[in-house]
Design a protein around this motif. Structure first.
Motif, PDB file in Angstrom:
ATOM      1  N   LEU A 190      13.974  -9.016 -16.259  1.00 31.04           N
ATOM      2  CA  LEU A 190      14.383 -10.373 -16.624  1.00 31.04           C
ATOM      3  C   LEU A 190      13.132 -11.242 -16.698  1.00 31.04           C
ATOM      4  CD1 LEU A 190      16.938 -12.130 -17.106  1.00 31.04           C
ATOM      5  CD2 LEU A 190      16.966 -12.606 -14.648  1.00 31.04           C
ATOM      6  N   ARG A 191      13.034 -12.038 -17.754  1.00 32.23           N
ATOM      7  CA  ARG A 191      11.914 -12.952 -17.915  1.00 32.23           C
ATOM      8  C   ARG A 191      12.318 -14.337 -17.421  1.00 32.23           C
ATOM      9  NH1 ARG A 191       6.769 -11.639 -18.724  1.00 32.23           N
ATOM     10  NH2 ARG A 191       6.290 -12.731 -20.656  1.00 32.23           N
ATOM     11  N   THR A 221       1.928 -18.322 -21.216  1.00 32.05           N
ATOM     12  CA  THR A 221       2.263 -19.739 -21.356  1.00 32.05           C
ATOM     13  C   THR A 221       2.969 -19.933 -22.690  1.00 32.05           C
ATOM     14  OG1 THR A 221       0.290 -20.329 -20.101  1.00 32.05           O
ATOM     15  CG2 THR A 221       1.329 -22.078 -21.374  1.00 32.05           C
ATOM     16  N   VAL A 222       3.996 -20.799 -22.717  1.00 35.28           N
ATOM     17  CA  VAL A 222       4.746 -21.031 -23.950  1.00 35.28           C
ATOM     18  C   VAL A 222       4.873 -22.523 -24.213  1.00 35.28           C
ATOM     19  CG1 VAL A 222       6.075 -18.894 -23.783  1.00 35.28           C
ATOM     20  CG2 VAL A 222       6.972 -20.971 -22.734  1.00 35.28           C
ATOM     21  N   ASP A 223       5.040 -22.843 -25.476  1.00 41.09           N
ATOM     22  CA  ASP A 223       5.293 -24.209 -25.915  1.00 41.09           C
ATOM     23  C   ASP A 223       6.808 -24.405 -25.976  1.00 41.09           C
ATOM     24  OD1 ASP A 223       5.608 -26.641 -27.185  1.00 41.09           O
ATOM     25  OD2 ASP A 223       4.070 -26.266 -28.707  1.00 41.09           O
ATOM     26  N   LEU A 224       7.341 -25.174 -25.055  1.00 47.59           N
ATOM     27  CA  LEU A 224       8.790 -25.347 -24.976  1.00 47.59           C
ATOM     28  C   LEU A 224       9.351 -26.148 -26.140  1.00 47.59           C
ATOM     29  CD1 LEU A 224       9.212 -25.991 -21.143  1.00 47.59           C
ATOM     30  CD2 LEU A 224       9.726 -23.892 -22.403  1.00 47.59           C
ATOM     31  N   ARG A 225       8.499 -26.791 -26.907  1.00 51.10           N
ATOM     32  CA  ARG A 225       8.982 -27.524 -28.083  1.00 51.10           C
ATOM     33  C   ARG A 225       9.395 -26.576 -29.204  1.00 51.10           C
ATOM     34  NH1 ARG A 225       3.799 -31.411 -28.471  1.00 51.10           N
ATOM     35  NH2 ARG A 225       2.907 -29.347 -28.037  1.00 51.10           N
ATOM     36  N   SER A 226       8.894 -25.329 -29.153  1.00 54.63           N
ATOM     37  CA  SER A 226       9.246 -24.356 -30.187  1.00 54.63           C
ATOM     38  C   SER A 226       9.892 -23.090 -29.629  1.00 54.63           C
ATOM     39  CB  SER A 226       7.988 -23.966 -30.984  1.00 54.63           C
ATOM     40  OG  SER A 226       6.979 -23.456 -30.119  1.00 54.63           O
ATOM     41  N   HIS A 227       9.686 -22.793 -28.352  1.00 46.00           N
ATOM     42  CA  HIS A 227      10.253 -21.595 -27.732  1.00 46.00           C
ATOM     43  C   HIS A 227      11.754 -21.801 -27.492  1.00 46.00           C
ATOM     44  CE1 HIS A 227      10.955 -18.436 -24.698  1.00 46.00           C
ATOM     45  NE2 HIS A 227       9.850 -17.866 -25.164  1.00 46.00           N
ATOM     46  N   PRO A 228      12.585 -20.752 -27.695  1.00 43.89           N
ATOM     47  CA  PRO A 228      14.031 -20.905 -27.471  1.00 43.89           C
ATOM     48  C   PRO A 228      14.389 -21.428 -26.084  1.00 43.89           C
ATOM     49  CG  PRO A 228      13.582 -18.822 -28.569  1.00 43.89           C
ATOM     50  CD  PRO A 228      12.247 -19.411 -28.203  1.00 43.89           C
ATOM     51  N   GLU A 282      21.903 -20.150 -24.534  1.00 44.36           N
ATOM     52  CA  GLU A 282      22.272 -18.956 -25.285  1.00 44.36           C
ATOM     53  C   GLU A 282      21.268 -17.818 -25.147  1.00 44.36           C
ATOM     54  OE1 GLU A 282      25.107 -18.466 -26.796  1.00 44.36           O
ATOM     55  OE2 GLU A 282      25.818 -20.474 -26.313  1.00 44.36           O
ATOM     56  N   HIS A 283      20.006 -18.113 -24.860  1.00 47.54           N
ATOM     57  CA  HIS A 283      18.990 -17.069 -24.806  1.00 47.54           C
ATOM     58  C   HIS A 283      19.129 -16.255 -23.518  1.00 47.54           C
ATOM     59  CE1 HIS A 283      16.778 -19.394 -21.804  1.00 47.54           C
ATOM     60  NE2 HIS A 283      17.026 -20.463 -22.538  1.00 47.54           N
ATOM     61  N   GLU A 284      18.302 -15.197 -23.372  1.00 51.83           N
ATOM     62  CA  GLU A 284      18.437 -14.270 -22.256  1.00 51.83           C
ATOM     63  C   GLU A 284      17.409 -14.496 -21.145  1.00 51.83           C
ATOM     64  OE1 GLU A 284      18.426 -10.323 -23.820  1.00 51.83           O
ATOM     65  OE2 GLU A 284      20.416 -10.525 -24.745  1.00 51.83           O
ATOM     66  N   HIS A 285      16.598 -15.532 -21.263  1.00 56.42           N
ATOM     67  CA  HIS A 285      15.655 -15.845 -20.195  1.00 56.42           C
ATOM     68  C   HIS A 285      16.393 -16.527 -19.041  1.00 56.42           C
ATOM     69  CE1 HIS A 285      12.828 -15.072 -23.396  1.00 56.42           C
ATOM     70  NE2 HIS A 285      11.789 -15.276 -22.606  1.00 56.42           N
ATOM     71  N   ALA A 286      15.786 -16.460 -17.851  1.00 56.65           N
ATOM     72  CA  ALA A 286      16.240 -17.241 -16.706  1.00 56.65           C
ATOM     73  C   ALA A 286      15.229 -18.352 -16.459  1.00 56.65           C
ATOM     74  CB  ALA A 286      16.361 -16.355 -15.479  1.00 56.65           C
ATOM     75  N   TYR A 287      15.597 -19.320 -15.633  1.00 57.72           N
ATOM     76  CA  TYR A 287      14.698 -20.430 -15.300  1.00 57.72           C
ATOM     77  C   TYR A 287      14.413 -20.445 -13.805  1.00 57.72           C
ATOM     78  CZ  TYR A 287      15.873 -22.458 -19.875  1.00 57.72           C
ATOM     79  OH  TYR A 287      16.051 -22.673 -21.224  1.00 57.72           O
ATOM     80  N   ILE A 288      13.208 -20.885 -13.480  1.00 58.97           N
ATOM     81  CA  ILE A 288      12.858 -21.232 -12.110  1.00 58.97           C
ATOM     82  C   ILE A 288      12.419 -22.691 -12.136  1.00 58.97           C
ATOM     83  CG2 ILE A 288      10.571 -20.166 -12.461  1.00 58.97           C
ATOM     84  CD1 ILE A 288      10.429 -19.786  -9.403  1.00 58.97           C
ATOM     85  N   PHE A 289      13.127 -23.534 -11.415  1.00 60.01           N
ATOM     86  CA  PHE A 289      12.889 -24.977 -11.422  1.00 60.01           C
ATOM     87  C   PHE A 289      12.239 -25.412 -10.109  1.00 60.01           C
ATOM     88  CE2 PHE A 289      16.920 -25.445 -14.226  1.00 60.01           C
ATOM     89  CZ  PHE A 289      16.184 -25.191 -15.367  1.00 60.01           C
ATOM     90  N   ARG A 321      10.996 -27.050  -2.801  1.00 63.17           N
ATOM     91  CA  ARG A 321      11.789 -25.834  -2.935  1.00 63.17           C
ATOM     92  C   ARG A 321      11.904 -25.488  -4.411  1.00 63.17           C
ATOM     93  NH1 ARG A 321      16.402 -24.977  -2.203  1.00 63.17           N
ATOM     94  NH2 ARG A 321      16.102 -22.873  -1.461  1.00 63.17           N
ATOM     95  N   ILE A 322      12.497 -24.347  -4.690  1.00 63.50           N
ATOM     96  CA  ILE A 322      12.794 -23.971  -6.074  1.00 63.50           C
ATOM     97  C   ILE A 322      14.262 -23.542  -6.149  1.00 63.50           C
ATOM     98  CG2 ILE A 322      10.433 -23.320  -6.704  1.00 63.50           C
ATOM     99  CD1 ILE A 322      12.925 -20.541  -6.113  1.00 63.50           C
ATOM    100  N   ILE A 323      14.823 -23.643  -7.337  1.00 64.57           N
ATOM    101  CA  ILE A 323      16.126 -23.043  -7.595  1.00 64.57           C
ATOM    102  C   ILE A 323      16.027 -22.243  -8.888  1.00 64.57           C
ATOM    103  CG2 ILE A 323      17.456 -24.832  -6.411  1.00 64.57           C
ATOM    104  CD1 ILE A 323      18.258 -25.887  -9.209  1.00 64.57           C
ATOM    105  N   PHE A 324      16.937 -21.304  -9.047  1.00 64.57           N
ATOM    106  CA  PHE A 324      17.008 -20.493 -10.260  1.00 64.57           C
ATOM    107  C   PHE A 324      18.247 -20.872 -11.057  1.00 64.57           C
ATOM    108  CE2 PHE A 324      14.719 -17.779  -7.222  1.00 64.57           C
ATOM    109  CZ  PHE A 324      13.602 -17.425  -7.978  1.00 64.57           C
ATOM    110  N   ALA A 325      18.138 -20.736 -12.374  1.00 63.64           N
ATOM    111  CA  ALA A 325      19.293 -20.832 -13.277  1.00 63.64           C
ATOM    112  C   ALA A 325      19.260 -19.571 -14.134  1.00 63.64           C
ATOM    113  CB  ALA A 325      19.224 -22.083 -14.137  1.00 63.64           C
ATOM    114  N   ILE A 326      20.269 -18.726 -13.964  1.00 64.03           N
ATOM    115  CA  ILE A 326      20.207 -17.352 -14.469  1.00 64.03           C
ATOM    116  C   ILE A 326      21.417 -17.053 -15.348  1.00 64.03           C
ATOM    117  CG2 ILE A 326      20.096 -14.930 -13.737  1.00 64.03           C
ATOM    118  CD1 ILE A 326      19.086 -15.987 -11.000  1.00 64.03           C
ATOM    119  N   PRO A 327      21.218 -16.374 -16.498  1.00 65.24           N
ATOM    120  CA  PRO A 327      22.377 -15.932 -17.289  1.00 65.24           C
ATOM    121  C   PRO A 327      23.267 -15.031 -16.432  1.00 65.24           C
ATOM    122  CG  PRO A 327      20.310 -15.532 -18.476  1.00 65.24           C
ATOM    123  CD  PRO A 327      19.950 -15.904 -17.071  1.00 65.24           C
TER     124      PRO A 327
END
Length: 516
Positions: free
Chosen positions: A88-89, A125-132, A246-253, A259-265
């Motif tokens: 998982l990315r 590193t990714v540009d969130l303005r263009s990355h899904p 809709e995409h298959e990535h997860a987030y780490i906020f 602290r951190i939290i995850f948001a996962i498909p």
């Protein structure tokens, strides 16, 4: 007269650590009895964030040894069971008010290089303005960092370890509590009591206390050894909401409280958000999320998502209590997630397991079995690294394994070709749940459809092969079908289980109908 069992190792606790130790010890030729007072994985081990990960945030606490150990285990585990674990990315949106760019890059460099990687790609590193991954986020977030970890179906991981232990000769007893354990010079005399009141006497050469958050209580109240390590019980809660992206990535906020939290498909139709870290002082088995935790998770996720997450959006939640070694840290989030194994050989061996996390369960089990090997004269050494868990060897359908993620995709295609009569979503669900064992299930007469996509054959398979004894075992641990079903369908499954298994779990067979 109660039934009597003789064994080398009695393991108390059917979570991931107990099941993993049972598997390892049984594979070394030891006679093993595993006793779990409830269902397998019915507490902490089914209440995780469901990640196979090194623990990126632990680097801030200088837990380099723990992170290295966990990172090294990721690919070992992914290869052992590609049906229930997969890469998982993760995307970390950069918040300039949080950790600076240099710190994040330094952390990710360490994360990439502390352990060898063959399957998981490195960070970028990714540009969130263009990355899904930027689409569902607020426009303020322009830069993101992407790294790799893994996902696991935690409850099924426990079941697979218990299955492998059983296949290697272990006796696995669910809904069976160890109510008394008396230590002698060369053996333990233990009393096990099933939930129907039946008792068994067990004579064991060694006792393993793998009771998780109950470990200290078990020692004091049942094993008559009230000298436990100091534990902190920390409640972690998660919420599930309708799919946020809709995409298959997860987030780490990153949060303002550091602290951190995850948001996962999650389960195709949902997003899993968590976790909290709250000191727990109540009954261990009664941990539930509270309104403050829900509000916290919604608030922190809403700092990043363009569409706010509200308490009314929560369709399901779960909480678990982690037993963490007390390192006198004031912040529950900073308490070490490492484990300690304490072996007492003053009389018959007593091994207690303190702490731990899912990612390092196999290594913990291996070290535990190593400790027991000498006093018990085990004939075989460590063996689990490189071994498949049940259902994980897909070679009969796809040939030699290549990569866990692509191997599973090829297996789904092969299973679909072998069973063109089955809907694609059902094929994929069965492949995910059972891996190569799905072919065994599909040889059984299908029987009636009890709820959408759930047939009598699968229910009875879960009873016969995986210790399922009630609807909750099926809907929330062996699967997450309960999340997809409405109240009517969940009630139908419950009624079927009660009618066919009753309180004693008596078996019943599916009617003679094929899967066509």
């Amino acid at each position: 007269m109660s039934e009597s069992l003789d064994c080398d190792v009695l393991i108390v606790g059917g979570g991931i650590n107990g099941a993993g130790i049972a598997r390892d010890c049984a594979g070394r030729g030891l006679r093993v009895v595993l006793a779990e007072k409830d269902d397998l994985a019915s507490h902490t081990s089914s209440s995780s964030t469901k990640l196979i990960h090194g623990g990126l945030r632990y680097l801030e606490y200088y837990e380099f040894a723990l992170v290295r150990k966990a990172l090294a285990e990721r690919e070992v585990l992914l290869r052992s069971a590609p049906h229930i674990m997969w890469p998982l990315r993760f995307v970390m949106p950069h918040d300039p008010g949080m950790r600076p760019v240099w710190m994040i890059r330094a952390g990710l460099f360490l994360y990439d290089h502390l352990a060898r990687r063959e399957v998981l790609p490195g960070s970028t590193t990714v540009d969130l303005r263009s990355h899904p991954a930027g689409a569902p986020l607020k426009r303020d977030f322009r830069k993101g960092f992407v790294y790799s970890d893994g996902w696991v179906d935690d409850a099924r991981l426990v079941v697979l370890n218990a299955l492998d232990a059983k296949a290697r000769g272990a006796t696995v007893l669910t809904r069976t509590a160890c109510v008394d354990a008396r230590r002698e010079a060369t053996q333990w005399q233990a009393t096990l009591r099933a939930d129907d009141g039946r008792e068994r006497t067990v004579k064991a050469r060694a006792l393993v206390n793998a009771a998780g958050p109950w470990a200290a209580q078990f020692l004091a109240e049942h094993a008559h050894a009230p000298r436990p390590k100091s534990l902190r019980l920390v409640k972690g809660s998660h919420i599930v909401v309708p799919k946020m992206f809709e995409h298959e990535h997860a987030y780490i906020f990153q949060n303002p409280d550091k602290r951190i939290i995850f948001a996962i498909p999650y389960e195709g139709e949902f997003t899993l958000i968590g976790t909290t870290d709250v000191e727990h002082h109540g009954a261990i088995g009664a941990a539930k999320i509270d309104a403050d935790e829900i509000a916290y998770l919604c608030e922190q996720a809403s700092r990043y998502f363009a569409k706010a997450v509200r308490p009314a959006d929560v369709v399901w939640s779960y909480s678990g209590v982690r037993s963490l070694l007390d390192d006198e840290s004031g912040d529950p989030s900073a308490v070490t997630r490492d484990y300690a194994l304490e072996l007492d050989t003053a009389q018959a061996p007593l091994l207690s397991v303190w702490g731990g996390k899912i990612t390092t369960f196999r290594k913990l089990a291996e070290e535990a079995a190593d400790l027991l090997a000498a006093p018990l004269k085990a004939g075989r050494g460590a063996w689990t690294e490189g071994s498949f868990l049940p259902g994980g060897d897909l070679s009969a359908s796809i040939g030699a394994p290549q990569r866990p993620d692509t191997d599973f995709s090829r297996f789904v295609q092969a299973l679909a070709l072998a069973h063109p009569e089955l809907p694609t979503p059902l094929v994929r669900r069965l492949a995910r749940a059972y891996g190569s064992r799905a072919t065994e299930l599909l040889q059984r007469p299908r029987g009636a459809e009890v709820a959408p996509g759930l047939f009598e054959a699968e229910l009875q398979f879960l009873h016969d092969e995986e210790w399922a004894r009630c609807a909750d075992d099926v809907l929330w641990r062996r699967s997450k079908l309960g999340l997809h079903y409405d109240e009517h369908h969940r009630a139908a499954v419950d009624a079927w289980c009660r009618a066919h298994w009753g309180s004693s779990g008596e078996t019943a067979r599916a009617t003679e109908t094929t899967w066509n």
